[in-house]
Design a protein around this motif. Structure first.
Motif, PDB file in Angstrom:
ATOM      1  N   GLY A  27      -7.023   7.460   3.923  1.00  0.00           N
ATOM      2  CA  GLY A  27      -8.182   8.202   2.920  1.00  0.00           C
ATOM      3  C   GLY A  27      -7.558   8.223   1.484  1.00  0.00           C
ATOM      4  O   GLY A  27      -8.169   8.920   0.719  1.00  0.00           O
ATOM      5  N   ASP A  28      -6.447   7.731   0.984  1.00  0.00           N
ATOM      6  CA  ASP A  28      -5.749   7.949  -0.355  1.00  0.00           C
ATOM      7  C   ASP A  28      -5.478   6.912  -1.017  1.00  0.00           C
ATOM      8  O   ASP A  28      -4.631   6.657  -1.898  1.00  0.00           O
ATOM      9  N   LEU A  29      -6.160   5.677  -0.877  1.00  0.00           N
ATOM     10  CA  LEU A  29      -6.082   4.372  -1.386  1.00  0.00           C
ATOM     11  C   LEU A  29      -6.085   4.453  -3.035  1.00  0.00           C
ATOM     12  O   LEU A  29      -5.258   3.928  -3.550  1.00  0.00           O
ATOM     13  N   GLU A  30      -7.085   5.228  -3.595  1.00  0.00           N
ATOM     14  CA  GLU A  30      -7.307   5.271  -5.076  1.00  0.00           C
ATOM     15  C   GLU A  30      -5.928   5.950  -5.572  1.00  0.00           C
ATOM     16  O   GLU A  30      -5.455   5.356  -6.617  1.00  0.00           O
ATOM     17  N   ASN A  31      -5.106   6.828  -5.118  1.00  0.00           N
ATOM     18  CA  ASN A  31      -4.231   7.563  -5.552  1.00  0.00           C
ATOM     19  C   ASN A  31      -2.840   6.607  -5.414  1.00  0.00           C
ATOM     20  O   ASN A  31      -2.261   6.534  -6.508  1.00  0.00           O
ATOM     21  N   ALA A  32      -2.758   6.050  -4.529  1.00  0.00           N
ATOM     22  CA  ALA A  32      -1.676   4.952  -4.061  1.00  0.00           C
ATOM     23  C   ALA A  32      -1.917   3.901  -5.262  1.00  0.00           C
ATOM     24  O   ALA A  32      -0.749   3.551  -5.782  1.00  0.00           O
ATOM     25  N   VAL A  33      -2.720   3.165  -5.425  1.00  0.00           N
ATOM     26  CA  VAL A  33      -2.976   2.037  -6.278  1.00  0.00           C
ATOM     27  C   VAL A  33      -2.715   2.527  -7.525  1.00  0.00           C
ATOM     28  O   VAL A  33      -1.947   1.939  -8.542  1.00  0.00           O
ATOM     29  N   LYS A  34      -3.310   3.538  -8.086  1.00  0.00           N
ATOM     30  CA  LYS A  34      -3.318   4.148  -9.610  1.00  0.00           C
ATOM     31  C   LYS A  34      -1.865   4.380  -9.652  1.00  0.00           C
ATOM     32  O   LYS A  34      -1.289   4.223 -10.927  1.00  0.00           O
ATOM     33  N   THR A  35      -1.018   5.000  -8.573  1.00  0.00           N
ATOM     34  CA  THR A  35       0.375   5.598  -8.989  1.00  0.00           C
ATOM     35  C   THR A  35       1.127   4.456  -9.305  1.00  0.00           C
ATOM     36  O   THR A  35       1.969   4.484 -10.016  1.00  0.00           O
ATOM     37  N   ILE A  36       1.000   3.317  -8.273  1.00  0.00           N
ATOM     38  CA  ILE A  36       1.978   2.150  -8.346  1.00  0.00           C
ATOM     39  C   ILE A  36       1.668   1.392  -9.703  1.00  0.00           C
ATOM     40  O   ILE A  36       2.489   0.907 -10.150  1.00  0.00           O
ATOM     41  N   VAL A  37       0.223   1.504  -9.958  1.00  0.00           N
ATOM     42  CA  VAL A  37       0.043   0.501 -11.397  1.00  0.00           C
ATOM     43  C   VAL A  37       0.579   1.495 -12.562  1.00  0.00           C
ATOM     44  O   VAL A  37       0.886   0.746 -13.474  1.00  0.00           O
ATOM     45  N   ALA A  38       0.444   2.546 -12.469  1.00  0.00           N
ATOM     46  CA  ALA A  38       0.862   3.571 -13.729  1.00  0.00           C
ATOM     47  C   ALA A  38       2.181   3.289 -13.810  1.00  0.00           C
ATOM     48  O   ALA A  38       2.763   3.193 -14.979  1.00  0.00           O
ATOM     49  N   GLU A  39       3.035   3.008 -12.570  1.00  0.00           N
ATOM     50  CA  GLU A  39       4.499   3.047 -12.792  1.00  0.00           C
ATOM     51  C   GLU A  39       4.913   1.619 -13.636  1.00  0.00           C
ATOM     52  O   GLU A  39       5.667   1.667 -14.435  1.00  0.00           O
ATOM     53  N   THR A  40       4.218   0.675 -13.284  1.00  0.00           N
ATOM     54  CA  THR A  40       4.367  -0.765 -13.795  1.00  0.00           C
ATOM     55  C   THR A  40       3.970  -0.476 -15.242  1.00  0.00           C
ATOM     56  O   THR A  40       4.535  -1.344 -16.148  1.00  0.00           O
ATOM     57  N   GLU A  41       2.850   0.100 -15.365  1.00  0.00           N
ATOM     58  CA  GLU A  41       2.083   0.130 -16.894  1.00  0.00           C
ATOM     59  C   GLU A  41       3.318   1.104 -17.709  1.00  0.00           C
ATOM     60  O   GLU A  41       3.238   0.770 -19.021  1.00  0.00           O
ATOM     61  N   ARG A  42       4.003   2.055 -17.021  1.00  0.00           N
ATOM     62  CA  ARG A  42       4.960   3.033 -18.047  1.00  0.00           C
ATOM     63  C   ARG A  42       6.071   1.951 -18.485  1.00  0.00           C
ATOM     64  O   ARG A  42       6.431   1.918 -19.598  1.00  0.00           O
ATOM     65  N   ALA A  43       6.366   1.023 -17.551  1.00  0.00           N
ATOM     66  CA  ALA A  43       7.632  -0.053 -17.862  1.00  0.00           C
ATOM     67  C   ALA A  43       6.979  -0.809 -18.893  1.00  0.00           C
ATOM     68  O   ALA A  43       7.618  -1.402 -19.801  1.00  0.00           O
ATOM     69  N   ARG A  44       5.688  -1.360 -19.105  1.00  0.00           N
ATOM     70  CA  ARG A  44       5.116  -2.576 -19.911  1.00  0.00           C
ATOM     71  C   ARG A  44       5.032  -1.644 -21.195  1.00  0.00           C
ATOM     72  O   ARG A  44       5.481  -2.247 -22.172  1.00  0.00           O
ATOM     73  N   LYS A  65     -12.327   0.061  11.080  1.00  0.00           N
ATOM     74  CA  LYS A  65     -13.202   1.295  11.215  1.00  0.00           C
ATOM     75  C   LYS A  65     -13.264   1.953   9.546  1.00  0.00           C
ATOM     76  O   LYS A  65     -14.251   2.884   9.351  1.00  0.00           O
ATOM     77  N   ASP A  66     -12.678   1.715   8.648  1.00  0.00           N
ATOM     78  CA  ASP A  66     -12.846   2.197   7.254  1.00  0.00           C
ATOM     79  C   ASP A  66     -13.646   1.455   6.331  1.00  0.00           C
ATOM     80  O   ASP A  66     -13.393   1.681   5.244  1.00  0.00           O
ATOM     81  N   LYS A  67     -14.150   0.373   6.917  1.00  0.00           N
ATOM     82  CA  LYS A  67     -14.797  -0.410   5.903  1.00  0.00           C
ATOM     83  C   LYS A  67     -15.780   0.037   5.028  1.00  0.00           C
ATOM     84  O   LYS A  67     -15.709  -0.113   3.973  1.00  0.00           O
ATOM     85  N   ASP A  68     -16.472   1.081   5.749  1.00  0.00           N
ATOM     86  CA  ASP A  68     -17.487   1.547   4.793  1.00  0.00           C
ATOM     87  C   ASP A  68     -16.920   2.649   3.796  1.00  0.00           C
ATOM     88  O   ASP A  68     -17.639   3.018   2.741  1.00  0.00           O
ATOM     89  N   LYS A  69     -15.895   2.916   3.915  1.00  0.00           N
ATOM     90  CA  LYS A  69     -15.315   3.929   3.016  1.00  0.00           C
ATOM     91  C   LYS A  69     -14.638   3.235   1.812  1.00  0.00           C
ATOM     92  O   LYS A  69     -14.055   3.875   0.968  1.00  0.00           O
ATOM     93  N   LEU A  70     -14.336   1.900   1.833  1.00  0.00           N
ATOM     94  CA  LEU A  70     -13.562   1.238   1.162  1.00  0.00           C
ATOM     95  C   LEU A  70     -14.118   1.016  -0.291  1.00  0.00           C
ATOM     96  O   LEU A  70     -15.595   1.014  -0.445  1.00  0.00           O
ATOM     97  N   PRO A  71     -13.585   0.897  -1.457  1.00  0.00           N
ATOM     98  CA  PRO A  71     -14.186   0.949  -2.732  1.00  0.00           C
ATOM     99  C   PRO A  71     -14.644  -0.811  -2.899  1.00  0.00           C
ATOM    100  O   PRO A  71     -14.246  -1.373  -2.068  1.00  0.00           O
TER     101      PRO A  71
END
Length: 960
Positions: free
Chosen positions: A377-394, A487-493
């Protein structure tokens, strides 16, 4: 619960491609170079070309076949012979999909000089194990055959080149053998595929590979082709692409180079290229503008993960310029990896697993890839966090302190390789020469690389590294993939939402702050103790010290590796001494506290403090013992001793690490029941351990009751008494040189002389006949384990008989279930025997197959067992085991890792360690009569368990 095992499994399921141009920097940091390299070697050639290692002979026959030959004595009296073909699944026509891989199979099923299964039989009689030693693989662009051979047998050694030549041009493709092999190949597809990850890959690879030819030429091929092709179709593939101008022979080992060159010329010169040969097209994956998004789900996939892949053209390291760039990429990967590791040390880690790295992909591509596994249930936070780290480096790049640590890590890697240059395993060289032939990767050799690193790494600047980050991390030719449970298909963005997350995640990031400390690991050495007794075993060249606190140290100095000392210390007790109520906390103690740092250093600070060191130290607590495992370079031995001392005396209780691991484990448990393999393994653990909860995966209820204080207290208690510990040290040292460190750091450990031992919790199968069927999974895929077990008299004579039984059963079941029945790919047998906590043996036979073939293969297995019980093993099969065991023992006796495990096991089991010297001689005890007696004694049908995983469509059945 084993945290490390859980996370390794999670990581493995994420891998979509492997291999970077150069080995990526490992996490262990390094020291500066102690030996100043020659100035001439350090200077880049003026023409930007890399030299070729002078120790490898490279040649080409008139027919175009290339060869690489190198003398290397690690291991002694052995050679690695490889046949490398620039022929893989990418070259198949529509009617040949899967036949590149099928050709590889047929090379072991009949050639001009080795009809049917003669090749495998011959090699097994020569001490070469099929699968473990003798093997091959097929990929998109190449097919590679590997053949390790002894060089102390001139006949077998010379035959090795004849075998390679048979693979290269003389496979017979007997129609009868083809038909028998169809079932084996289909079963390989069933074993390796037919799972959630494979089904998801079928949907994501076309997007990742831009619908190129690579997306439609997976090496396993198409089932319809495998079932229906005829002999001329596969012969056409072989004739077109197995030709000398697309082949290389790689030979590395303990031999005379000129003799080997003569053998290659004699065996391969007669091979001819076909008339009107086809052009070997170099296929690529076309770049695509912008970002493609693909969301896929599967009923059996247990995690929600995202991959952000930025594709770049493949950069082959073949010049000074590209070599320096590869050095920068190594540094980049190391620094970014360290930042992501810090995120996982938080009390609320933003994801279960995360990794960002620049490495090779597929189809002449490299890629900057970020992979993140989200908490439920926490895909948004996971994606944003790892992208933020790569963006911090960039955006902000790296800090100078980060770069200096990364350089130290790179230096230790190249230093270790340089120090081991005369002890490098032959397979390491083979991989380099294989890459040189296939893609043109340079092979300058470790002497040049060591000198070049030492002289040039300081020239890599922070602005260069920051510019590299901006180049690698872009929004073009990018693919974003989300894989999740159905089972989480309907919850995905939506695709748009995911793209918004990725594009906007780094907008508010700030520059990274590198928190470092200048404190030493220890202010001063402890008071120390003294060696009070010394015993020398001249037979196996060991020295045993007893220290004044009762601790025992067994030392075996070797010259097998120049830069390695292996350390293991343990004593009895373990979690068997924890109460049922406290067991879960106790079981978490070592993996969590062992990753929390020591003393005043949290884990992040400890990692940074150890920059410049080549070592690893880790405490553990098993069910019957507790201890420390470690390895170190001789130059960092004292630091390893300091860490061992601190893990005993100043373990750290880190609430953030504890809470973070508990939260992550809770998230993993929430989806564990989705995966059929996990459910089956849980059932196996229950049945084979008398349903003792300690051997099973923890439950959320038990996890909710754990306590950091209890875990910490249990850990402290387990390491409070050094008097019962025995340490083994194996590697490059002399006892007198390291004696002061042993006295200072091990001799000063606390001692209470409690004389504790383990408790036997009787965690083994109950006697009798048990059948347990698990119905889980949507594919036609069954997994079977057949288990025999019982009480055992642990001694050398019995052990060697069970070793023989294991290999003979492996041979017979491969012949019967794979070759004759053609209904499984990799049947196997494991026989375990233990003395502690109680004398027990377990025979496990395992295979996977179609659901319809389960009963047939079980019947066939029991039939082979009956034959063994009735007549004993065939003398030829006994001969195969004896040859294999003798050769493997000869090799093991020259390996540090073998001696480290063997001496520790002998001490724990109170065995005479000198027994190993008679092991090869004792192989004479294996006879037809002894195998018959052993089969009758240990394959007892009165204590027989059948464990079967079937798909869900069949109603479950359970009898006892």
């Amino acid at each position: 619960m084993n945290f490390n095992r859980i996370f390794s499994v999670a990581a493995i399921t994420l891998v979509i491609a492997s291999g970077s141009t150069f080995a990526q920097v490992k996490k262990k940091p390094a020291t500066s170079l102690k030996t100043k390299p020659a100035a001439a070697a350090a200077k880049p050639p003026s023409n930007n070309t890399l030299p070729i290692d002078r120790d490898v002979l490279i040649g080409k026959l008139p027919n175009g076949l290339t060869y690489y030959i190198r003398h290397n004595e690690q291991p002694k009296n052995r050679a690695e012979l490889y046949l490398v073909n620039k022929a893989g699944s990418i070259l198949e026509t529509d009617a040949q999909q899967g036949l590149a891989h099928f050709t590889e199979h047929m090379a072991f099923n009949g050639t001009r000089d080795y009809p049917k299964n003669d090749l495998v039989n011959y090699l097994q009689k020569s001490g070469i194990r099929f699968g473990a030693d003798l093997n091959a693989y097929t990929s998109f662009d190449e097919t590679v055959y590997q053949l390790p051979v002894p060089t102390d047998s001139a006949t077998v050694f010379k035959k090795g080149f004849n075998i390679l030549a048979n693979w290269a041009g003389y496979v017979t493709f007997d129609p009868v053998e083809i038909d028998k092999e169809r079932g084996v190949v289909l079963e390989e597809e069933r074993l390796r595929g037919r799972n959630a990850q494979e089904r998801l890959s079928q949907q994501t690879l076309p997007v990742l590979l831009s619908n190129s030819r690579y997306a439609s030429r997976l090496p396993i091929g198409k089932e319809s082709v495998i079932k229906g092709f005829d002999a001329p179709t596969i012969k056409a593939f072989y004739a077109d692409w197995y030709r000398p101008d697309l082949q290389a022979v790689v030979a590395v080992g303990d031999f005379d180079v000129k003799e080997v060159e003569g053998l290659i010329k004699a065996n391969f010169s007669a091979l001819k290229n076909p008339v009107g040969e086809k052009l070997r097209v170099q296929y690529t994956v076309p770049p695509t503008p912008g970002t493609a998004v693909k969301i896929v789900t599967d009923k059996e996939f247990p995690y929600t993960l995202a991959q952000i892949v930025v594709k770049h053209p493949q950069a082959v390291v073949n010049s000074i310029t590209s070599y320096i760039q590869s050095m920068r990429i190594n540094l980049f990967n190391y620094m970014l990896g360290e930042r992501l590791t810090e995120l996982l040390q938080k009390p609320e880690p933003p994801f279960l697993y995360g990794k960002s790295t620049y490495a090779g992909l597929l189809g002449k591509q490299d890629a900057f890839s970020s992979i993140v596994v989200a908490k439920p249930g926490d895909l948004e936070n996971a994606v944003k966090t790892i992208v933020a780290e790569t963006e911090r480096a960039r955006k902000f790049g790296f800090t100078i302190t980060e770069l200096e640590r990364a350089k130290q890590a790179a230096l230790v890697q190249v230093t270790n390789s340089y120090n081991e240059r005369d002890k490098t395993n032959s397979t390491n060289f083979v991989r380099e020469y294989q890459a040189n032939f296939l893609i043109g990767e340079a092979i300058p050799g470790i002497i040049f690389e060591y000198a070049f690193y030492a002289s040039n790494i300081s020239e890599i600047s922070l602005p260069q590294m920051n510019a590299l980050a901006a180049k690698l991390i872009t929004d073009q030719n990018r693919v974003v993939i989300v894989e999740a449970p159905e089972k989480d298909k309907d919850k995905l963005p939506t695709e748009k939402t995911i793209l918004d997350w990725v594009n906007n995640a780094g907008k508010n990031v700030t520059a990274y702050v590198d928190n470092v400390t200048s404190k030493p690991l220890m202010e001063k050495a402890p008071e120390g103790g003294k060696v009070v007794s010394e015993t020398v075993d001249t037979a196996i060249a060991t020295t045993t010290y007893v220290l004044n606190n009762g601790l025992k140290v067994i030392l075996k100095p070797t010259q097998f590796k120049n830069d390695q000392i292996l350390i293991n210390g343990n004593s009895f007790g373990g979690t068997s001494l924890a109460s049922d109520a406290d067991f879960t906390s106790a079981n978490l103690a070592a993996p969590i506290i062992g990753n929390s740092g020591v003393g005043d250093f949290n884990q992040g600070q400890l990692d940074k403090t150890l920059a410049g060191k080549s070592l690893h130290v880790q405490p553990y607590i098993s069910d019957i013992s507790q201890g420390i495992t470690a390895n170190a370079s001789p130059r960092d031995f004292e630091t390893a001793m300091q860490l061992i001392y601190l893990y005993f005396t100043q373990p750290r209780k880190d609430k953030d690490i504890w809470q973070g691991n508990i939260n992550q484990t809770r998230s993993i448990l929430a989806t564990r029941g989705v995966d059929p393999g996990s459910v089956f393994q849980d059932t196996i653990a229950a049945v084979l351990n008398n349903h003792n909860f300690r051997a099973m995966v923890t439950t959320p209820e038990r996890l909710n009751a754990v306590s950091l204080d209890k875990a910490y207290s249990f850990y402290k208690d387990r390491f409070a008494d050094a008097s019962a510990f025995t340490f083994t040290l194996v590697g490059n040292f002399t006892p007198e040189d390291i004696k002061p460190y042993l006295e200072a750091y091990l001799g000063s450990l606390p001692s209470t002389n409690k004389k504790e031992t383990y408790k036997d919790l009787r965690m083994y199968p109950t006697p009798g006949l048990i059948t347990k069927v698990v119905n889980k999974g949507i594919d036609d895929k069954a997994t079977v384990q057949l288990v025999f077990s019982g009480a055992y008299d642990f001694n050398e004579a019995n052990n060697i008989q069970l070793d023989a039984l294991e290999e003979i059963l492996n041979i017979k079941l491969t012949e019967r279930l794979r070759e004759q029945e053609s209904s499984t790919y990799a049947p196997g047998v494991r026989i375990n025997y233990v003395k502690i906590p109680s004398n027990r043996y377990t025979v496990t036979i395992y295979f996977s197959c179609a659901e319809a073939n389960v009963d047939k293969l079980i019947t066939a297995t029991l039939d082979e067992i009956t034959k063994l019980k009735t007549t004993g093993a065939l003398p030829a099969d006994i001969g195969k085991f004896v040859a294999e065991e003798a050769r493997s023992t000869q090799s093991q006796l020259k390996e540090n890792v073998f001696w480290a495990g063997y001496l520790a096991g002998a001490a724990q089991n109170q065995q005479d360690p000198d027994n190993i010297l008679y092991h090869v001689k004792n192989l004479e005890q294996i006879t037809v009569a002894s195998t018959k007696a052993t089969a009758n004694k240990y394959l007892d049908m009165n204590n027989f368990i059948k464990l079967i995983l079937l798909p869900e469509k069949k109603a479950a059945a359970e009898t006892k």
